[in-house]
Structures are given as C-alpha cells and as structure tokens.
Design an enzyme around this catalytic site. Structure first.
Site, short mmCIF file in Angstrom:
data_model
loop_
_atom_site.label_atom_id
_atom_site.label_comp_id
_atom_site.label_asym_id
_atom_site.label_seq_id
_atom_site.Cartn_x
_atom_site.Cartn_y
_atom_site.Cartn_z
N ASP A 143 2.17 -33.62 22.91
CA ASP A 143 1.29 -34.70 24.17
C ASP A 143 1.37 -34.44 25.29
O ASP A 143 3.03 -34.31 25.74
CB ASP A 143 1.49 -36.30 24.01
CG ASP A 143 0.45 -36.63 25.12
OD1 ASP A 143 -0.62 -37.45 23.95
OD2 ASP A 143 0.26 -37.03 25.98
N GLN A 153 -7.75 -45.49 24.34
CA GLN A 153 -8.67 -44.07 24.23
C GLN A 153 -9.59 -43.15 24.58
O GLN A 153 -10.36 -43.85 25.45
CB GLN A 153 -9.01 -44.27 22.48
CG GLN A 153 -9.61 -42.70 21.75
CD GLN A 153 -10.44 -43.11 20.00
OE1 GLN A 153 -11.01 -44.16 20.39
NE2 GLN A 153 -10.03 -42.00 20.34
N HIS A 205 -6.67 -39.06 16.60
CA HIS A 205 -5.75 -38.66 16.82
C HIS A 205 -4.95 -39.64 16.20
O HIS A 205 -5.04 -41.04 17.20
CB HIS A 205 -5.88 -38.30 18.02
CG HIS A 205 -5.71 -38.79 19.46
ND1 HIS A 205 -6.71 -38.75 19.66
CD2 HIS A 205 -5.22 -39.67 19.98
CE1 HIS A 205 -6.95 -39.84 20.83
NE2 HIS A 205 -5.56 -39.59 20.96
P1 AMP Z 1 -5.86 -41.17 23.91
O1 AMP Z 1 -5.64 -41.72 25.42
O2 AMP Z 1 -4.70 -42.53 22.78
O3 AMP Z 1 -6.96 -41.11 23.79
O4 AMP Z 1 -4.78 -40.09 23.65
C1 AMP Z 1 -5.12 -38.54 24.36
C2 AMP Z 1 -4.00 -38.00 24.65
O5 AMP Z 1 -3.92 -36.95 24.69
C3 AMP Z 1 -3.39 -38.99 25.80
O6 AMP Z 1 -1.43 -39.36 25.48
C4 AMP Z 1 -2.97 -37.74 27.14
O7 AMP Z 1 -1.95 -37.57 27.43
C5 AMP Z 1 -3.41 -35.86 25.05
N1 AMP Z 1 -3.93 -35.12 25.98
C6 AMP Z 1 -4.57 -34.81 26.74
N2 AMP Z 1 -4.49 -33.62 27.34
C7 AMP Z 1 -3.62 -32.52 26.27
C8 AMP Z 1 -3.98 -31.34 26.65
N3 AMP Z 1 -3.79 -30.44 26.84
N4 AMP Z 1 -2.93 -31.20 25.77
C9 AMP Z 1 -1.91 -31.83 24.95
N5 AMP Z 1 -2.42 -34.07 25.44
C10 AMP Z 1 -3.16 -34.25 25.91
#
Ligand code: AMP
Length: 115
Positions: free
Chosen positions: A31, A94, A100
C-alpha cells in the site's frame, strides 16, 4: 467496459508499483500509504467485482484465492499473523472500487479491532 482501475493500471505497468507476489488470478502490492508496519494489498486481476460482497457472490473460489495469497504474503513479509480488511462502500472508507484485501501485519495492537 469501465475505465481501468488504479490497480488494473498497476497490473498493466502503467503506474509504477512492485508486484510482490502473484498467481494466475491474483496479485499483491505494498500500500502506498501504509497504516501498519506491514500493509499490503491483495487484488484479483479482474476488476469485474467492486467489493468483497460481489466477489463472494460471483466467484467464491477467487475470494478463496485472495485469502490464500494474503496468507502467503503475511508469511513472507511478517510473522504470519495478520488482519484482513475489505472496506466495503464509500462510507466505510472504500476509495477504489476494484475489490482488494488490506493485509495488515507487524506490531499490531493486541487489543484487536481499531487498535
Ligand atoms: P480502499 O480505501 O479500501 O479502497 O483502499 C485503497 C488503497 O489503495 C488505499 O489504502 C491507498 O493507500 C491504496 N493506493 C492507492 N493508490 C495506490 C498506489 N498507486 N499504489 C499502492 N497503493 C495505492
């Protein structure tokens, strides 16, 4: 066909991120904004399912693969114990609507949820 999600774009190499583990159908990355000492994301390669409820209903075997890869990366990147979180719906935090699992591990509060 919907726009490619950020995770599909990572999978396609359009956004840089190291794929730390993968199977035929599932992959894992770190993440970008870790909320725990170890914070990994385990993601089906298909973006057909927007959240874990849709995934469980539509392809339970794929959900089981997500859990199995979570097990593996928690073993490889921490001591094997982990918290598995699926934020489901904007009101629950989310932000990416390509299902995920968050794998949180390493130095978690033993008190449990919310720790
Ligand atoms: P959610 O908020 O449960 O939808 O989780 C989305 C997650 O994706 C968050 O924890 C973000 O920090 C992560 N995220 C967003 N962009 C990226 C990226 N480019 N690489 C890795 N993680 C990411």
């Amino acid at each position: 066909m919907s726009e490619p999600s950020i995770f599909t774009r990572i999978l396609n190499g359009e956004i840089p991120s190291e794929i730390i583990a993968e199977t035929e159908d599932v992959f894992a990355i770190r993440d970008i904004a870790p909320q725990a000492p170890v914070h990994l994301l385990v993601i089906p390669k298909t973006q057909d399912y927007r959240d874990v409820v849709e995934l469980a209903a539509g392809d339970p075997a794929l959900l089981a693969e997500v859990v199995a890869l979570a097990r593996r990366v928690a073993d490889e990147h921490s001591d094997g114990d982990f918290r598995l979180i699926f934020n489901t719906g904007a009101g629950a935090g989310q932000t990416v609507f390509h299902v995920h699992a968050h794998v949180l591990a390493g130095g978690l509060d033993e008190a449990g949820l919310g720790g």
